[in-house]
Design a protein around this motif. Structure first.
Motif, short mmCIF file in Angstrom:
data_model
loop_
_atom_site.label_atom_id
_atom_site.label_comp_id
_atom_site.label_asym_id
_atom_site.label_seq_id
_atom_site.Cartn_x
_atom_site.Cartn_y
_atom_site.Cartn_z
N PRO A 127 0.81 -1.23 0.00
CA PRO A 127 0.00 0.00 0.00
C PRO A 127 0.84 1.27 0.00
CG PRO A 127 -0.04 -1.03 2.17
CD PRO A 127 0.64 -1.99 1.26
N PHE A 128 2.01 1.22 0.65
CA PHE A 128 2.85 2.42 0.73
C PHE A 128 3.37 2.82 -0.64
CE2 PHE A 128 7.08 4.33 1.18
CZ PHE A 128 6.76 5.46 1.93
N THR A 129 3.99 1.88 -1.34
CA THR A 129 4.58 2.21 -2.64
C THR A 129 3.51 2.52 -3.68
OG1 THR A 129 4.74 -0.15 -3.16
CG2 THR A 129 6.70 0.91 -2.27
N MET A 130 2.40 1.81 -3.64
CA MET A 130 1.34 2.05 -4.61
C MET A 130 0.73 3.44 -4.43
SD MET A 130 1.10 -0.40 -6.77
CE MET A 130 -0.52 -0.11 -7.48
N ALA A 131 0.45 3.80 -3.18
CA ALA A 131 -0.15 5.11 -2.92
C ALA A 131 0.82 6.23 -3.28
CB ALA A 131 -0.55 5.20 -1.45
N LEU A 132 2.09 6.07 -2.91
CA LEU A 132 3.06 7.11 -3.18
C LEU A 132 3.35 7.24 -4.67
CD1 LEU A 132 4.75 9.17 -1.68
CD2 LEU A 132 6.60 7.48 -1.52
N SER A 133 3.38 6.12 -5.37
CA SER A 133 3.65 6.16 -6.81
C SER A 133 2.51 6.84 -7.56
CB SER A 133 3.87 4.75 -7.36
OG SER A 133 2.71 3.96 -7.21
N GLU A 134 1.28 6.61 -7.12
CA GLU A 134 0.14 7.26 -7.76
C GLU A 134 0.13 8.76 -7.45
OE1 GLU A 134 -3.31 5.22 -6.44
OE2 GLU A 134 -2.86 3.37 -7.54
N GLU A 135 0.59 9.11 -6.27
CA GLU A 135 0.65 10.52 -5.89
C GLU A 135 1.70 11.26 -6.70
OE1 GLU A 135 -0.34 13.99 -3.88
OE2 GLU A 135 -1.34 12.04 -3.81
N VAL A 139 7.05 9.04 -14.78
CA VAL A 139 8.06 7.97 -14.81
C VAL A 139 8.58 7.68 -13.41
CG1 VAL A 139 10.32 7.28 -15.70
CG2 VAL A 139 8.73 8.54 -17.17
N ALA A 140 8.74 8.73 -12.59
CA ALA A 140 9.22 8.54 -11.22
C ALA A 140 8.25 7.66 -10.43
CB ALA A 140 9.40 9.88 -10.52
N GLY A 141 6.97 7.89 -10.62
CA GLY A 141 5.96 7.07 -9.95
C GLY A 141 5.98 5.64 -10.42
N GLN A 142 6.23 5.46 -11.71
CA GLN A 142 6.31 4.10 -12.26
C GLN A 142 7.46 3.32 -11.66
OE1 GLN A 142 6.47 4.63 -16.54
NE2 GLN A 142 4.60 5.86 -16.55
N TRP A 143 8.60 3.98 -11.52
CA TRP A 143 9.77 3.32 -10.94
C TRP A 143 9.58 3.07 -9.45
CZ3 TRP A 143 13.52 0.56 -12.88
CH2 TRP A 143 13.83 0.70 -14.23
N LEU A 144 8.92 3.98 -8.77
CA LEU A 144 8.66 3.77 -7.35
C LEU A 144 7.74 2.56 -7.15
CD1 LEU A 144 9.02 4.73 -4.44
CD2 LEU A 144 7.06 6.26 -4.79
N ALA A 145 6.79 2.39 -8.05
CA ALA A 145 5.87 1.26 -7.96
C ALA A 145 6.60 -0.07 -8.15
CB ALA A 145 4.77 1.39 -9.01
N MET A 146 7.77 -0.03 -8.74
CA MET A 146 8.56 -1.25 -8.92
C MET A 146 9.01 -1.83 -7.58
SD MET A 146 9.07 -2.00 -12.23
CE MET A 146 10.72 -2.51 -12.74
N PHE A 147 8.98 -1.02 -6.52
CA PHE A 147 9.39 -1.48 -5.21
C PHE A 147 8.24 -2.10 -4.42
CE2 PHE A 147 12.76 1.39 -6.43
CZ PHE A 147 13.90 0.74 -5.96
N THR A 148 7.12 -2.32 -5.10
CA THR A 148 6.04 -3.10 -4.50
C THR A 148 6.47 -4.56 -4.60
OG1 THR A 148 4.41 -1.49 -5.29
CG2 THR A 148 3.57 -3.63 -4.55
N SER A 173 3.86 0.59 -12.67
CA SER A 173 5.09 -0.03 -13.18
C SER A 173 4.87 -0.82 -14.45
CB SER A 173 5.70 -0.93 -12.10
OG SER A 173 4.75 -1.81 -11.56
N ARG A 174 3.64 -1.21 -14.73
CA ARG A 174 3.35 -1.96 -15.95
C ARG A 174 3.74 -1.17 -17.20
NH1 ARG A 174 -1.09 -3.47 -18.34
NH2 ARG A 174 -2.45 -2.00 -17.27
N LYS A 175 3.69 0.15 -17.09
CA LYS A 175 3.97 1.00 -18.25
C LYS A 175 5.44 0.99 -18.65
CE LYS A 175 0.13 4.08 -17.04
NZ LYS A 175 -0.27 5.47 -16.68
N LEU A 176 6.30 0.45 -17.80
CA LEU A 176 7.73 0.41 -18.10
C LEU A 176 8.08 -0.68 -19.12
CD1 LEU A 176 9.15 0.98 -14.52
CD2 LEU A 176 9.17 2.60 -16.42
#
Length: 205
Positions: A127-135, A139-148, A173-176
């Motif tokens: 939940p932490f990485t998903m919420a923060l990546s969406e916020e 591209v930065a959000g996509q890479w952050l979501a990779m840490f889920t 992260s799927r968009k990467l």
């Protein structure tokens, strides 16, 4: 898949932590055994358990669907490619979970500490990485979501089956792209595996 991570978090420390706490690693080496032999055998033993845990439900489901089909042989003919797919996807999940769980367990002599840390890591990171990546977005959000961490092997599963699961459907992260996702999986499997091996190569040398 979360239950698989919880299972790994509870069982993996039982293979390593007691040996460290009781200082019995050197007893294994009364016979000619290296640190590599020790950790490789422990890793392989736990991987075997994890493979059974991921493959058995898939096999039962596949046989159940085949048996309940009006013409079982037609179902097998149309869906036989699902067999190597769920074998490969299950192996990817098992290797990933086994390696991370064993690495975490290698840092403590207390099983409970390793288990709590792993469960917390897997549960909190999602939940932490998903919420923060969406916020953050972009591209930065996509890479952050990779840490889920729980989604890393699921992306590989999606690629193997050529369809998106509910777990990763909304993952930025799927968009990467598939290549990045697969390489990220290998990075999170091979690098922790090498760290685990290096720790026991030194500890038992």
């Amino acid at each position: 898949s979360m239950m698989l991570y919880v299972f790994a978090a509870v069982v993996a420390p039982d293979l390593l932590s007691p040996d460290k706490r009781n200082g019995v690693i050197n007893l294994y080496r009364v016979r000619p055994i290296t640190g590599t032999d020790y950790i490789a055998s422990r890793w392989a033993a736990f991987l075997s358990v994890m493979l059974i845990a991921v493959w058995l439900p898939e096999i039962v489901l596949f046989l159940g669907l085949s048996g309940s089909a009006p013409v079982p042989m037609d179902y097998l003919t149309n869906h036989w490619l699902d067999i190597p797919r769920f074998i490969l996807a299950g192996a990817a999940m098992a290797v990933y979970a086994t390696t991370l769980a064993m690495l975490a367990a290698s840092f403590t002599t207390r099983r409970a500490y390793a288990s709590v840390f792993l469960v917390g890591l897997f549960v909190i990171s999602t939940p932490f990485t998903m919420a923060l990546s969406e916020e953050i977005g972009g591209v930065a959000g996509q890479w952050l979501a990779m840490f889920t961490l729980t989604s890393i092997p699921v992306h590989v599963n999606d690629i193997i089956f050529a369809q998106v699961s509910e777990i990763t459907e909304k993952a930025p992260s799927r968009k990467l792209g598939s290549t990045v996702l697969v390489l990220w999986y290998f990075a999170w499997t091979i690098i922790p595996g090498l760290i685990l091996w290096s720790r026991y190569r030194k500890l038992a040398s």
